[in-house]
Design a protein around this motif. Sequence first.
Motif, PDB file in Angstrom:
ATOM      1  N   GLU A   7      75.060 -11.468  36.432  1.00 22.14           N
ATOM      2  CA  GLU A   7      75.212 -12.729  35.695  1.00 22.14           C
ATOM      3  C   GLU A   7      74.328 -12.720  34.450  1.00 22.14           C
ATOM      4  OE1 GLU A   7      74.666 -17.577  36.256  1.00 22.14           O
ATOM      5  OE2 GLU A   7      74.238 -16.217  37.923  1.00 22.14           O
ATOM      6  N   ALA A   8      73.076 -12.280  34.619  1.00 27.56           N
ATOM      7  CA  ALA A   8      72.176 -12.201  33.471  1.00 27.56           C
ATOM      8  C   ALA A   8      72.700 -11.206  32.450  1.00 27.56           C
ATOM      9  CB  ALA A   8      70.770 -11.810  33.933  1.00 27.56           C
ATOM     10  N   PHE A   9      73.200 -10.063  32.927  1.00 28.90           N
ATOM     11  CA  PHE A   9      73.707  -9.049  32.009  1.00 28.90           C
ATOM     12  C   PHE A   9      74.901  -9.563  31.225  1.00 28.90           C
ATOM     13  CE2 PHE A   9      76.289  -5.316  30.952  1.00 28.90           C
ATOM     14  CZ  PHE A   9      75.353  -4.548  30.284  1.00 28.90           C
ATOM     15  N   HIS A  10      75.809 -10.262  31.886  1.00 27.01           N
ATOM     16  CA  HIS A  10      76.978 -10.792  31.192  1.00 27.01           C
ATOM     17  C   HIS A  10      76.576 -11.896  30.208  1.00 27.01           C
ATOM     18  CE1 HIS A  10      79.385  -9.261  34.870  1.00 27.01           C
ATOM     19  NE2 HIS A  10      79.398  -8.373  33.904  1.00 27.01           N
ATOM     20  N   ASP A  11      75.518 -12.636  30.499  1.00 29.40           N
ATOM     21  CA  ASP A  11      75.003 -13.610  29.527  1.00 29.40           C
ATOM     22  C   ASP A  11      74.528 -12.891  28.261  1.00 29.40           C
ATOM     23  OD1 ASP A  11      75.505 -15.687  31.248  1.00 29.40           O
ATOM     24  OD2 ASP A  11      73.425 -15.919  31.916  1.00 29.40           O
ATOM     25  N   LEU A  12      73.894 -11.723  28.429  1.00 26.02           N
ATOM     26  CA  LEU A  12      73.446 -10.957  27.269  1.00 26.02           C
ATOM     27  C   LEU A  12      74.633 -10.426  26.475  1.00 26.02           C
ATOM     28  CD1 LEU A  12      70.449  -8.919  28.765  1.00 26.02           C
ATOM     29  CD2 LEU A  12      70.422 -11.142  27.618  1.00 26.02           C
ATOM     30  N   VAL A  13      75.684 -10.013  27.172  1.00 25.04           N
ATOM     31  CA  VAL A  13      76.900  -9.564  26.495  1.00 25.04           C
ATOM     32  C   VAL A  13      77.466 -10.696  25.638  1.00 25.04           C
ATOM     33  CG1 VAL A  13      79.283  -8.814  26.815  1.00 25.04           C
ATOM     34  CG2 VAL A  13      77.468  -7.843  28.234  1.00 25.04           C
ATOM     35  N   ALA A  14      77.499 -11.908  26.199  1.00 22.11           N
ATOM     36  CA  ALA A  14      78.037 -13.048  25.454  1.00 22.11           C
ATOM     37  C   ALA A  14      77.195 -13.335  24.209  1.00 22.11           C
ATOM     38  CB  ALA A  14      78.084 -14.282  26.362  1.00 22.11           C
ATOM     39  N   LEU A  15      75.877 -13.195  24.321  1.00 23.23           N
ATOM     40  CA  LEU A  15      75.012 -13.394  23.158  1.00 23.23           C
ATOM     41  C   LEU A  15      75.337 -12.354  22.091  1.00 23.23           C
ATOM     42  CD1 LEU A  15      71.436 -14.159  24.574  1.00 23.23           C
ATOM     43  CD2 LEU A  15      72.954 -15.720  23.361  1.00 23.23           C
ATOM     44  N   ARG A  16      75.443 -11.105  22.518  1.00 25.35           N
ATOM     45  CA  ARG A  16      75.751 -10.036  21.571  1.00 25.35           C
ATOM     46  C   ARG A  16      77.076 -10.286  20.858  1.00 25.35           C
ATOM     47  NH1 ARG A  16      78.029  -5.094  22.171  1.00 25.35           N
ATOM     48  NH2 ARG A  16      79.759  -6.434  22.847  1.00 25.35           N
ATOM     49  N   ASP A  17      78.101 -10.680  21.618  1.00 28.46           N
ATOM     50  CA  ASP A  17      79.414 -10.888  21.034  1.00 28.46           C
ATOM     51  C   ASP A  17      79.419 -12.031  20.028  1.00 28.46           C
ATOM     52  OD1 ASP A  17      80.434  -8.814  22.466  1.00 28.46           O
ATOM     53  OD2 ASP A  17      81.420 -10.048  24.001  1.00 28.46           O
ATOM     54  N   ALA A  18      78.469 -12.955  20.156  1.00 21.00           N
ATOM     55  CA  ALA A  18      78.402 -14.104  19.235  1.00 21.00           C
ATOM     56  C   ALA A  18      77.545 -13.803  18.009  1.00 21.00           C
ATOM     57  CB  ALA A  18      77.849 -15.324  19.967  1.00 21.00           C
ATOM     58  N   LEU A  19      77.050 -12.563  17.885  1.00 22.49           N
ATOM     59  CA  LEU A  19      76.198 -12.188  16.750  1.00 22.49           C
ATOM     60  C   LEU A  19      76.837 -11.045  15.977  1.00 22.49           C
ATOM     61  CD1 LEU A  19      72.743 -12.263  18.587  1.00 22.49           C
ATOM     62  CD2 LEU A  19      73.466 -13.829  16.766  1.00 22.49           C
ATOM     63  N   PRO A  20      78.006 -11.253  15.395  1.00 26.23           N
ATOM     64  CA  PRO A  20      78.665 -10.160  14.660  1.00 26.23           C
ATOM     65  C   PRO A  20      77.831  -9.730  13.462  1.00 26.23           C
ATOM     66  CG  PRO A  20      79.712 -12.264  14.178  1.00 26.23           C
ATOM     67  CD  PRO A  20      78.742 -12.520  15.294  1.00 26.23           C
ATOM     68  N   GLY A  21      77.792  -8.431  13.229  1.00 24.69           N
ATOM     69  CA  GLY A  21      77.067  -7.921  12.072  1.00 24.69           C
ATOM     70  C   GLY A  21      75.602  -7.637  12.317  1.00 24.69           C
ATOM     71  N   THR A  22      75.087  -8.019  13.487  1.00 26.59           N
ATOM     72  CA  THR A  22      73.682  -7.770  13.812  1.00 26.59           C
ATOM     73  C   THR A  22      73.615  -6.771  14.960  1.00 26.59           C
ATOM     74  OG1 THR A  22      73.072 -10.017  13.168  1.00 26.59           O
ATOM     75  CG2 THR A  22      71.505  -8.807  14.523  1.00 26.59           C
ATOM     76  N   PRO A  23      72.962  -5.614  14.763  1.00 26.60           N
ATOM     77  CA  PRO A  23      72.848  -4.645  15.852  1.00 26.60           C
ATOM     78  C   PRO A  23      72.048  -5.211  17.025  1.00 26.60           C
ATOM     79  CG  PRO A  23      72.281  -3.652  13.737  1.00 26.60           C
ATOM     80  CD  PRO A  23      72.344  -5.123  13.518  1.00 26.60           C
TER      81      PRO A  23
END
Length: 426
Positions: free
Chosen positions: A264-280
């Motif tokens: 659950e925590a890992f998928h929350d991090l995935v969602a954060l990443r997906d909402a930050l386009p253009g930022t590594p």
Amino acid sequence: MAQTVTPPRGMRDFLPAEKARREHALSVIRGVYAAHGFDEIETPVMEDSSRLHAGLGGDNEKLAFAVMKRGLTPDDLAAAAESGDALSLADLGLRYDLTVPLARFYATHRAALPPVFRAIQIAPVWRAERPQKGRYRQFVQCDIDIIGDAGPLAELELLTATVAALDALGLEGCRIRLNDRRILAGILGSWGVPDDLRERALITIDKLDKIGPDGVSAELATLGIDRPGVADELRQLANADWHLGDRGSSRAEPGVPPAWLDLEAFHDLVALRDALPGTPVDFDPTLVRGMGYYTGTIFEIAHPDHGYSLGGGGRYDHMIGRFLGHEVPACGFSIGFERIVDLLAVGDEGQPRSVVLVHDRDVAPGELLTLKHELVASGMRVRFERRVKNLRALLDRVTADGFDAWAPVTAETTDAASLEFRDLAA
């Protein structure tokens, strides 16, 4: 014998040019944060000693400067020395960060604040560090925090505002490292670390970049955590090809997930990443962030040209509840100002031109003031200097003070339009 006139160890004076450079950087940061909807507040430099030593600040609590109570007697000092309880002599202390004061501020003023409060705090803090290069006893922190939002929007606002501030300072190309305290709890659980040793263990793992896997393993052993293979596991965690899946994926996993991974925590991090386009964005399961008050997502910002973090933060949902008796979600980010200010090549773009008027002795004061009034009204910074024989030394000094041009003023100078500006950098 002459008295020592240097500042206290670990504290610094700033000459005018350096002070101007720092204030310019702070102005850029404030402007970006304000544009992202944050409001600046101010808290006292001291807090109650009991609040600063409530188990919220990790190892930083040991570095807090204590302020002794008034009216102590020799008997009080002797009793504290005998008991070894030096903190009984103090009722106040200098703040060692800005998060504990913010939690107290919110608890005090919550009725006057919006349901979701976005705060800026930019102020000095004090820690009894061992002074060394890049580590000071007094330094400035630049914090933004969001209180009252339990969803991922808070983390996204903090990260986007921080990246925008660093971009505005010219530090483009930063990377975000993400982790979650729930994932760290899973790793410690897989090692059989008892609950009462987990915070100490995290403080040790936080030193991984400094002392390496073997050093962490040895220090954990001194705590009674003598699990075979810890060093090898840390190497695998740090060096594995961790990724957050393809952008847009909602169920990305790092290959076959380890049994300890909190999905659950890992998928929350995935969602954060997906909402930050253009930022590594990188997932780093060894990222700790040393403060004991973090409860969920934690993050740092790094730059590929520098081997250290430029700032970090995370979610601390349980801290404010200690003051109010009920939980209030909170999340914050702190820029490492003292680190980034040394990296900046702050130019004059967008800044008023700074001019020194080098005047002859016979120029009337009233005429000088008229010239200064005209130039200041046009947006310039102006200083008077009387002409001296060693003009080169004078110009070198004002250049070091941050001025970029000078103009001679004689009795024949009629107005500001007749001034001949000369570049100090030439």
